[in-house]
Write an enzyme that holds these catalytic residues in place. Structure first.
Site, PDB file in Angstrom:
ATOM      1  N   ASP A  33       0.872  -1.175   0.000  1.00  0.00           N
ATOM      2  CA  ASP A  33       0.000   0.000   0.000  1.00  0.00           C
ATOM      3  C   ASP A  33       0.906   1.222   0.000  1.00  0.00           C
ATOM      4  O   ASP A  33       1.974   1.212   0.622  1.00  0.00           O
ATOM      5  CB  ASP A  33      -0.880   0.032   1.253  1.00  0.00           C
ATOM      6  CG  ASP A  33      -1.853  -1.135   1.324  1.00  0.00           C
ATOM      7  OD1 ASP A  33      -2.121  -1.749   0.281  1.00  0.00           O
ATOM      8  OD2 ASP A  33      -2.341  -1.412   2.433  1.00  0.00           O
ATOM      9  N   LYS A  34       0.502   2.302  -0.661  1.00  0.00           N
ATOM     10  CA  LYS A  34       1.397   3.445  -0.810  1.00  0.00           C
ATOM     11  C   LYS A  34       1.795   4.063   0.521  1.00  0.00           C
ATOM     12  O   LYS A  34       2.834   4.687   0.616  1.00  0.00           O
ATOM     13  CB  LYS A  34       0.832   4.488  -1.763  1.00  0.00           C
ATOM     14  CG  LYS A  34      -0.309   5.283  -1.257  1.00  0.00           C
ATOM     15  CD  LYS A  34      -0.744   6.301  -2.301  1.00  0.00           C
ATOM     16  CE  LYS A  34      -1.956   7.044  -1.815  1.00  0.00           C
ATOM     17  NZ  LYS A  34      -2.501   7.926  -2.814  1.00  0.00           N
TER      18      LYS A  34
END
Length: 177
Positions: A33-34
């Site tokens: 996930d960023k």
């Protein structure tokens, strides 16, 4: 972000490909996930990518994370099993929720340290579902500090005032056979 998209023009893989010609064919083996920091694996050859993807599909990869969560993690919770279902919210944002019709997910958790208000936990993925750790801990009432999607807004504001400007989830290690 692992790759561009969703309003981000340049992700990790695009950046790596620009470093040097020898990285032009680099591929992501998996994604984070960023907002998650830590270990990520890239392959420079298609044959290696296929082999590592097979290892992931067959469950022979060990992924470990650490997270700082709100509250005191109960020492008696070690294995969390839940069915997770992906859906898209009205705003177009991808959300995941615990739902009996979702895919099986399993995570091993262990308490590393705690204070009166937060706990540091280790998380070992036994399956690899989207937002798995984030959804599971939040669903149990222990959201990750700084998680804007599944976290607690009031808690996040409190820690932002203390200088915490990101989600406290870190991919600590990834191991292949």
């Amino acid at each position: 972000a692992s790759h561009g998209g969703s309003g981000i023009s340049l992700g990790l893989i695009e950046t790596v490909r620009q470093i040097d010609a020898k990285f032009n064919k680099a591929q992501l083996v998996h994604r984070l996930d960023k907002e998650t920091s830590g270990c990520i694996v890239l392959a420079l050859r298609r044959s290696v990518l296929r082999k590592l993807n097979q290892e992931l599909r067959e469950g022979r990869v060990e992924k470990k994370y650490i997270a700082v969560i709100k509250g005191q993690w109960p020492e008696n919770i070690s294995l969390v099993e839940s069915n997770l279902k992906k859906n898209i919210s009205i705003s177009g944002e991808r959300m995941v929720k615990v739902d009996s019709s979702g895919k099986e997910s399993k995570t091993l958790f262990n308490l590393i340290d705690k204070t009166n208000s937060v706990s540091l936990i280790g998380c070992k993925l036994l399956t690899g579902r989207t937002h798995q750790i984030r959804v599971q801990v939040s669903n149990l009432g222990y959201p990750i500090i700084g998680d804007k999607k599944y976290g607690n807004d009031e808690t996040n504001k409190k820690y932002k005032l203390k200088g915490i400007n990101r989600m406290l989830l870190h991919a600590e290690s990834i191991s292949f056979q």
